[in-house]
Motif scaffolding. Sequence first.
Motif, PDB file in Angstrom:
ATOM      1  N   LEU A  82     -10.978  26.612  19.641  1.00 52.97           N
ATOM      2  CA  LEU A  82     -11.849  27.417  20.479  1.00 52.97           C
ATOM      3  C   LEU A  82     -12.587  28.406  19.588  1.00 52.97           C
ATOM      4  O   LEU A  82     -12.026  28.892  18.612  1.00 52.97           O
ATOM      5  N   HIS A  83     -13.817  28.680  19.914  1.00 53.36           N
ATOM      6  CA  HIS A  83     -14.452  29.862  19.332  1.00 53.36           C
ATOM      7  C   HIS A  83     -15.268  30.544  20.413  1.00 53.36           C
ATOM      8  O   HIS A  83     -15.677  29.934  21.399  1.00 53.36           O
ATOM      9  N   ILE A  84     -15.429  31.832  20.210  1.00 53.44           N
ATOM     10  CA  ILE A  84     -16.165  32.640  21.169  1.00 53.44           C
ATOM     11  C   ILE A  84     -17.449  33.095  20.498  1.00 53.44           C
ATOM     12  O   ILE A  84     -17.420  33.694  19.423  1.00 53.44           O
ATOM     13  N   ALA A  85     -18.574  32.770  21.124  1.00 57.15           N
ATOM     14  CA  ALA A  85     -19.880  33.222  20.655  1.00 57.15           C
ATOM     15  C   ALA A  85     -20.245  34.443  21.495  1.00 57.15           C
ATOM     16  O   ALA A  85     -20.346  34.352  22.718  1.00 57.15           O
ATOM     17  N   SER A  86     -20.393  35.594  20.823  1.00 59.64           N
ATOM     18  CA  SER A  86     -20.622  36.844  21.543  1.00 59.64           C
ATOM     19  C   SER A  86     -21.595  37.726  20.769  1.00 59.64           C
ATOM     20  O   SER A  86     -21.314  38.105  19.632  1.00 59.64           O
ATOM     21  N   SER A  87     -22.727  38.025  21.361  1.00 60.92           N
ATOM     22  CA  SER A  87     -23.726  38.934  20.774  1.00 60.92           C
ATOM     23  C   SER A  87     -24.037  38.607  19.319  1.00 60.92           C
ATOM     24  O   SER A  87     -24.036  39.477  18.461  1.00 60.92           O
ATOM     25  N   GLY A  88     -24.275  37.350  19.037  1.00 59.54           N
ATOM     26  CA  GLY A  88     -24.618  36.958  17.674  1.00 59.54           C
ATOM     27  C   GLY A  88     -23.434  36.813  16.745  1.00 59.54           C
ATOM     28  O   GLY A  88     -23.587  36.458  15.583  1.00 59.54           O
ATOM     29  N   ASP A  89     -22.237  37.109  17.207  1.00 60.93           N
ATOM     30  CA  ASP A  89     -21.029  36.953  16.401  1.00 60.93           C
ATOM     31  C   ASP A  89     -20.238  35.751  16.881  1.00 60.93           C
ATOM     32  O   ASP A  89     -20.321  35.357  18.050  1.00 60.93           O
ATOM     33  N   ASN A  90     -19.461  35.190  15.976  1.00 58.42           N
ATOM     34  CA  ASN A  90     -18.572  34.087  16.316  1.00 58.42           C
ATOM     35  C   ASN A  90     -17.152  34.456  15.940  1.00 58.42           C
ATOM     36  O   ASN A  90     -16.917  35.006  14.858  1.00 58.42           O
ATOM     37  N   TYR A  91     -16.220  34.145  16.822  1.00 55.55           N
ATOM     38  CA  TYR A  91     -14.814  34.450  16.614  1.00 55.55           C
ATOM     39  C   TYR A  91     -14.003  33.163  16.753  1.00 55.55           C
ATOM     40  O   TYR A  91     -13.911  32.617  17.860  1.00 55.55           O
ATOM     41  N   PRO A  92     -13.412  32.673  15.663  1.00 57.61           N
ATOM     42  CA  PRO A  92     -12.552  31.494  15.801  1.00 57.61           C
ATOM     43  C   PRO A  92     -11.248  31.882  16.494  1.00 57.61           C
ATOM     44  O   PRO A  92     -10.749  32.998  16.310  1.00 57.61           O
ATOM     45  N   VAL A  93     -10.730  30.972  17.297  1.00 55.56           N
ATOM     46  CA  VAL A  93      -9.458  31.192  18.000  1.00 55.56           C
ATOM     47  C   VAL A  93      -8.586  29.969  17.764  1.00 55.56           C
ATOM     48  O   VAL A  93      -9.004  28.842  18.044  1.00 55.56           O
ATOM     49  N   GLN A 122     -24.579  30.277  10.034  1.00 55.22           N
ATOM     50  CA  GLN A 122     -25.251  31.186   9.101  1.00 55.22           C
ATOM     51  C   GLN A 122     -25.088  32.652   9.515  1.00 55.22           C
ATOM     52  O   GLN A 122     -26.026  33.442   9.452  1.00 55.22           O
ATOM     53  N   ARG A 123     -23.874  32.990   9.953  1.00 52.64           N
ATOM     54  CA  ARG A 123     -23.544  34.367  10.327  1.00 52.64           C
ATOM     55  C   ARG A 123     -22.144  34.685   9.815  1.00 52.64           C
ATOM     56  O   ARG A 123     -21.236  33.866   9.919  1.00 52.64           O
ATOM     57  N   THR A 124     -21.965  35.890   9.308  1.00 50.21           N
ATOM     58  CA  THR A 124     -20.671  36.314   8.790  1.00 50.21           C
ATOM     59  C   THR A 124     -19.643  36.394   9.913  1.00 50.21           C
ATOM     60  O   THR A 124     -19.932  36.905  10.991  1.00 50.21           O
ATOM     61  N   VAL A 125     -18.452  35.887   9.639  1.00 52.39           N
ATOM     62  CA  VAL A 125     -17.328  35.982  10.575  1.00 52.39           C
ATOM     63  C   VAL A 125     -16.322  36.944   9.951  1.00 52.39           C
ATOM     64  O   VAL A 125     -15.806  36.693   8.870  1.00 52.39           O
ATOM     65  N   ARG A 126     -16.072  38.047  10.626  1.00 52.96           N
ATOM     66  CA  ARG A 126     -15.185  39.074  10.086  1.00 52.96           C
ATOM     67  C   ARG A 126     -13.797  39.070  10.707  1.00 52.96           C
ATOM     68  O   ARG A 126     -12.886  39.708  10.182  1.00 52.96           O
ATOM     69  N   CYS A 127     -13.669  38.372  11.838  1.00 57.22           N
ATOM     70  CA  CYS A 127     -12.399  38.424  12.563  1.00 57.22           C
ATOM     71  C   CYS A 127     -12.233  37.158  13.392  1.00 57.22           C
ATOM     72  O   CYS A 127     -13.210  36.570  13.848  1.00 57.22           O
ATOM     73  N   GLY A 128     -10.994  36.754  13.552  1.00 56.54           N
ATOM     74  CA  GLY A 128     -10.650  35.656  14.444  1.00 56.54           C
ATOM     75  C   GLY A 128      -9.415  36.054  15.228  1.00 56.54           C
ATOM     76  O   GLY A 128      -8.903  37.172  15.075  1.00 56.54           O
ATOM     77  N   PHE A 129      -8.935  35.138  16.053  1.00 55.65           N
ATOM     78  CA  PHE A 129      -7.777  35.441  16.887  1.00 55.65           C
ATOM     79  C   PHE A 129      -6.774  34.292  16.857  1.00 55.65           C
ATOM     80  O   PHE A 129      -7.166  33.125  16.867  1.00 55.65           O
ATOM     81  N   ILE A 130      -5.508  34.660  16.852  1.00 55.36           N
ATOM     82  CA  ILE A 130      -4.443  33.685  17.049  1.00 55.36           C
ATOM     83  C   ILE A 130      -3.876  33.944  18.434  1.00 55.36           C
ATOM     84  O   ILE A 130      -3.487  35.073  18.757  1.00 55.36           O
ATOM     85  N   TYR A 131      -3.884  32.916  19.247  1.00 56.06           N
ATOM     86  CA  TYR A 131      -3.381  33.002  20.616  1.00 56.06           C
ATOM     87  C   TYR A 131      -2.025  32.318  20.640  1.00 56.06           C
ATOM     88  O   TYR A 131      -1.932  31.112  20.455  1.00 56.06           O
ATOM     89  N   LEU A 132      -0.971  33.115  20.838  1.00 49.56           N
ATOM     90  CA  LEU A 132       0.379  32.562  20.930  1.00 49.56           C
ATOM     91  C   LEU A 132       0.635  32.188  22.383  1.00 49.56           C
ATOM     92  O   LEU A 132       0.732  33.046  23.262  1.00 49.56           O
ATOM     93  N   ILE A 133       0.686  30.895  22.619  1.00 46.43           N
ATOM     94  CA  ILE A 133       0.749  30.358  23.979  1.00 46.43           C
ATOM     95  C   ILE A 133       1.982  30.824  24.758  1.00 46.43           C
ATOM     96  O   ILE A 133       1.836  31.259  25.902  1.00 46.43           O
ATOM     97  N   PRO A 134       3.211  30.757  24.191  1.00 45.76           N
ATOM     98  CA  PRO A 134       4.372  31.122  25.013  1.00 45.76           C
ATOM     99  C   PRO A 134       4.324  32.543  25.577  1.00 45.76           C
ATOM    100  O   PRO A 134       4.678  32.767  26.729  1.00 45.76           O
TER     101      PRO A 134
END
Length: 189
Positions: A82-93, A122-134
Amino acid sequence: MMFKVSDVKQYMYCPRIIYFTYVMPVDKKVTYKMKEGKLEHLHLEKLETRRNLRRYKLEEGERRFHTFLCSERLGLQGILDLHIASSGDNYPVELKNSLRTGVLNHKYQLTAYGMLLEEHYQRTVRCGFIYLIPQQSIYPVPITTMTRSYLRRLVEKIQNIVITEAFPPPLSKRARCTDCEYRNYCADH
């Protein structure tokens, strides 16, 4: 040679997995944890599409599931959960069926996806998220200059195993061998 992003995670878990995947390919045993993880991913995806982004501390954005990413420069490819595209930023999950936070192989798998997203959009990614399912917990993971540099070294180590066909030494953490799908091939557990 192109490697999978999951190879980064696997290498950090045990370098021998790379050997048994690329140098001396063998049939791997699909473990209970692997089967359960796939089912949990599917269930969470259905729920995630209906939720807002407050848990990620984002006001708005679009969720994009199963994005294929590839980089000749990095020598990596993979399908991002999953990734979230938000206000020109992308966050990998990365979705993980795990109870443990701060797992390094998850952090560097996420870093790899962040770097692939950067190249793709072509945009810097500074942060991502790990989603712990349990626990249904989300942990931000900074993607820094240091983690990027370390990731490149990891890819070089993976390449080196394949090029030299060198069988890596056994792990000092033998507890990892218990659930390993390649356990039957190591002959030293």
